[in-house]
Design a protein around this motif. Structure first.
Motif, short mmCIF file in Angstrom:
data_model
loop_
_atom_site.label_atom_id
_atom_site.label_comp_id
_atom_site.label_asym_id
_atom_site.label_seq_id
_atom_site.Cartn_x
_atom_site.Cartn_y
_atom_site.Cartn_z
N LEU A 96 0.83 -1.20 0.00
CA LEU A 96 0.00 0.00 0.00
C LEU A 96 0.87 1.26 0.00
O LEU A 96 0.62 2.21 -0.77
CB LEU A 96 -0.93 -0.02 1.21
CG LEU A 96 -1.97 1.09 1.35
CD1 LEU A 96 -3.18 0.58 2.15
CD2 LEU A 96 -1.41 2.33 2.04
N LEU A 97 1.89 1.28 0.85
CA LEU A 97 2.76 2.46 0.93
C LEU A 97 3.58 2.63 -0.34
O LEU A 97 3.90 3.77 -0.74
CB LEU A 97 3.66 2.37 2.16
CG LEU A 97 2.91 2.42 3.51
CD1 LEU A 97 3.88 2.23 4.66
CD2 LEU A 97 2.15 3.75 3.66
N SER A 98 3.92 1.52 -0.99
CA SER A 98 4.61 1.61 -2.28
C SER A 98 3.71 2.29 -3.31
O SER A 98 4.17 3.13 -4.12
CB SER A 98 5.02 0.22 -2.76
OG SER A 98 5.55 0.28 -4.08
N ASP A 99 2.42 1.95 -3.27
CA ASP A 99 1.47 2.58 -4.19
C ASP A 99 1.35 4.07 -3.89
O ASP A 99 1.17 4.88 -4.81
CB ASP A 99 0.11 1.90 -4.08
CG ASP A 99 0.12 0.49 -4.67
OD1 ASP A 99 1.08 0.15 -5.38
OD2 ASP A 99 -0.83 -0.28 -4.39
N VAL A 100 1.44 4.43 -2.60
CA VAL A 100 1.44 5.85 -2.25
C VAL A 100 2.67 6.54 -2.82
O VAL A 100 2.58 7.61 -3.45
CB VAL A 100 1.39 6.04 -0.71
CG1 VAL A 100 1.56 7.52 -0.34
CG2 VAL A 100 0.07 5.50 -0.14
N GLY A 101 3.82 5.89 -2.61
CA GLY A 101 5.08 6.47 -3.07
C GLY A 101 5.13 6.65 -4.58
O GLY A 101 5.78 7.58 -5.08
N GLN A 102 4.46 5.76 -5.30
CA GLN A 102 4.49 5.84 -6.76
C GLN A 102 3.31 6.63 -7.32
O GLN A 102 3.11 6.67 -8.54
CB GLN A 102 4.50 4.42 -7.33
CG GLN A 102 5.77 3.65 -6.97
CD GLN A 102 5.79 2.25 -7.58
OE1 GLN A 102 5.37 2.07 -8.71
NE2 GLN A 102 6.30 1.29 -6.82
N GLY A 103 2.55 7.27 -6.44
CA GLY A 103 1.47 8.14 -6.88
C GLY A 103 0.20 7.43 -7.32
O GLY A 103 -0.71 8.06 -7.86
N ARG A 104 0.13 6.10 -7.08
CA ARG A 104 -1.09 5.37 -7.46
C ARG A 104 -2.18 5.50 -6.40
O ARG A 104 -3.34 5.16 -6.66
CB ARG A 104 -0.75 3.90 -7.69
CG ARG A 104 0.09 3.63 -8.93
CD ARG A 104 0.09 2.15 -9.28
NE ARG A 104 0.78 1.36 -8.28
CZ ARG A 104 2.06 0.99 -8.38
NH1 ARG A 104 2.77 1.36 -9.43
NH2 ARG A 104 2.63 0.26 -7.44
N LEU A 105 -1.81 5.99 -5.24
CA LEU A 105 -2.75 6.11 -4.14
C LEU A 105 -2.52 7.47 -3.48
O LEU A 105 -1.45 7.71 -2.91
CB LEU A 105 -2.54 4.97 -3.13
CG LEU A 105 -3.51 4.83 -1.97
CD1 LEU A 105 -4.93 4.67 -2.49
CD2 LEU A 105 -3.13 3.64 -1.10
N THR A 106 -3.50 8.35 -3.56
CA THR A 106 -3.34 9.72 -3.06
C THR A 106 -4.55 10.13 -2.24
O THR A 106 -5.67 9.63 -2.46
CB THR A 106 -3.16 10.71 -4.22
OG1 THR A 106 -4.30 10.60 -5.10
CG2 THR A 106 -1.89 10.42 -5.01
N PRO A 107 -4.37 11.06 -1.29
CA PRO A 107 -5.52 11.57 -0.51
C PRO A 107 -6.51 12.28 -1.42
O PRO A 107 -6.12 13.01 -2.33
CB PRO A 107 -4.88 12.54 0.47
CG PRO A 107 -3.43 12.16 0.53
CD PRO A 107 -3.09 11.64 -0.83
N THR A 108 -7.80 12.04 -1.16
CA THR A 108 -8.84 12.64 -2.00
C THR A 108 -9.69 13.63 -1.22
O THR A 108 -10.65 14.18 -1.77
CB THR A 108 -9.75 11.54 -2.56
OG1 THR A 108 -10.37 10.85 -1.46
CG2 THR A 108 -8.99 10.57 -3.43
N GLY A 109 -9.35 13.84 0.05
CA GLY A 109 -10.18 14.72 0.87
C GLY A 109 -11.29 14.00 1.59
O GLY A 109 -12.23 14.63 2.09
N ALA A 110 -11.23 12.68 1.66
CA ALA A 110 -12.22 11.90 2.40
C ALA A 110 -12.21 12.32 3.86
O ALA A 110 -11.17 12.68 4.41
CB ALA A 110 -11.91 10.41 2.28
#
Length: 452
Positions: free
Chosen positions: A382-396
């Motif tokens: 999951l954190l790798s996906d964050v680091g690679q920009g595949r997972l970003t905060p959306t304001g939830a």
């Protein structure tokens, strides 16, 4: 802006995943969503009550719950109160950690007769799971049969044999204590499909059986005579070697005349549970072991059969995961298909923002600590996906979650609610020298949580 993650399931897998998320270098908030009003999963409702040292892992979970960014949402069932699709609308990512909820079946005639129980229902009952408190176990018979030779089977056999002095300091429910102490059971027979080398129980669990105050452990020496394939397997298996040493020591014991006998049998499988209105016996077959060509053995039935009269059967042949609508599921394996915790669709592609850990990820195997390594792998993905920009905060936001649940009339048990339940249980147990007296019904749990 923080990444908001829902972790579904608050057992060890869920807590280890939550801990990993909250310790990350990027800001993350976690809502730990749980169907029950109480957290900790099988640590609370599965670990045997006479194993307080194992339950002590809950202290690690309490430290996680004290971290900034953590919320507990108890009494919230995904699939009933909120759907998978809605979770993806409400959160930036979802981690499924809800375990394996049902038992594997034997697939033999008579399996559903009254008196034939999944072992996990008995475990849930004596551990105070609110879903199991309406069950009634008739323990008036003289012989109980436990099918299986993993640690759950050992727990069930041992619990049936405990004395008042052994049960008194535990958090076993009062109803279960009364039933076990008042039972007519004089013999507990545990059946293993394969031989002692292939048994799935661990040595500490096996050793405990020999320390029971009210039961003699009986092992037939002929059950410990090994075929060539088992001898070969034994040579490279430290656990099996320790188990064999313990079993051989039991086989040399002379029964001392204790109130109950606990008989361990191997290479024996049930082929039918017998009875008209309820369980009256089990027909079993003697197995021979045949090398499977992969370094182990498989059990093949012989023509040697016998009938064991008994009044209750506990089936402990494994757990099985249950799918959730909208989430990919492998019916054959009973798990969510995944690669290193990233959930995969039917084409083998990663489903964006959806992850899994624990038994629903790998199947029902390992001990509590196994879930930590497993969760670390998932959270690293999951954190790798964050680091690679595949997972970003959306304001939830947490407010959006709370508004949806409130609109649907869901009575959410918060961390404060759980702490109120915990305080009541501990206060009830203290005068009796017990760690807690569990509130074991939905009404009692929700009432205590509401007082917070």
């Amino acid at each position: 802006m923080s990444l908001r993650v829902a972790v579904v399931g608050s057992g060890p897998a869920g807590f280890y995943a939550t801990g990993g998320l909250l310790a990350a270098d990027v800001p993350i908030e976690v809502d730990l969503i749980e169907r029950l009003p109480t957290p900790w999963g099988l640590v609370r409702t599965g670990v045997a009550p006479d194993h307080p040292n194992i339950k002590a892992v809950s202290r690690v979970f309490e430290k996680t719950a004290a971290k900034p960014g953590y919320r507990f949402l108890g009494n919230v069932e995904v699939g009933r109160d909120v759907s998978h699709e809605e979770l993806l609308d409400l959160y930036d990512a979802v981690v499924y950690a809800f375990g394996a909820e049902t038992d594997r079946r034997l697939g033999i005639p008579g399996e559903d007769l009254p008196g034939s129980w999944p072992a996990t229902q008995f475990v849930a009952w004596y551990n105070g799971h609110p879903d199991a408190q309406g069950l009634e176990f008739d323990l008036s018979c003289e012989r109980a049969v436990v099918v299986g030779n993993g640690n759950v089977a050992v727990d069930v056999a041992r619990m049936l044999a405990l004395t008042e002095e052994e049960l008194a300091p535990t958090d076993t429910t009062d109803e279960a204590i009364a039933a076990i102490l008042g039972s007519g059971i004089r013999e507990i027979v545990m059946l293993g499909r394969r031989g002692p080398v292939q048994a799935a129980f661990t040595t500490p669990e096996l050793l405990e059986l020999g320390e029971l105050a009210g039961a003699d452990v009986i092992v037939d020496p002929t059950d410990l005579e090994l075929d060539a394939a088992s001898e070969e397997q034994l040579a490279g298996d430290t656990l099996a070697l320790r188990n064999m040493e313990t079993l051989r020591a039991y086989a040399e014991r002379v029964p001392s005349g204790k109130r109950r006998a606990l008989r361990l049998r191997f290479c024996t499988s049930p082929v039918e549970i017998l009875g008209d209105e309820r369980v009256e016996g089990v027909e079993v077959v003697r197995n021979r072991l045949v090398a499977d060509g992969r370094g182990s053995v498989r059990a093949e039935p012989t023509d040697e059969r016998e009938t064991l009269p008994c009044g209750v059967v506990f089936r402990s042949v494994g757990y099985r995961g249950v799918g959730l609508e909208g989430v990919p599921f492998d019916e054959g394996r009973g798990t969510i298909p995944n690669e290193a915790g990233r959930v995969l669709d039917s084409e083998g592609r990663a489903v964006p923002r959806v992850y899994c850990t624990g038994w629903i990820k790998r199947g029902p195997s390992g001990v509590i600590g196994t879930n930590k390594k497993d969760a670390n792998e998932t959270i690293a993905a999951l954190l790798s996906d964050v680091g690679q920009g595949r997972l970003t905060p959306t304001g939830a936001t947490a407010a959006a979650v709370d508004a949806l649940l409130a609109e649907r009339g869901v009575v959410v048990v918060t961390q404060e609610g759980w702490e109120a339940i915990d305080a009541v249980e501990r206060a009830l147990g203290e005068p009796q020298g017990r760690p807690r007296v569990k509130l074991a019904t939905w009404d009692a749990l929700l009432a205590a949580a509401g007082d917070a």
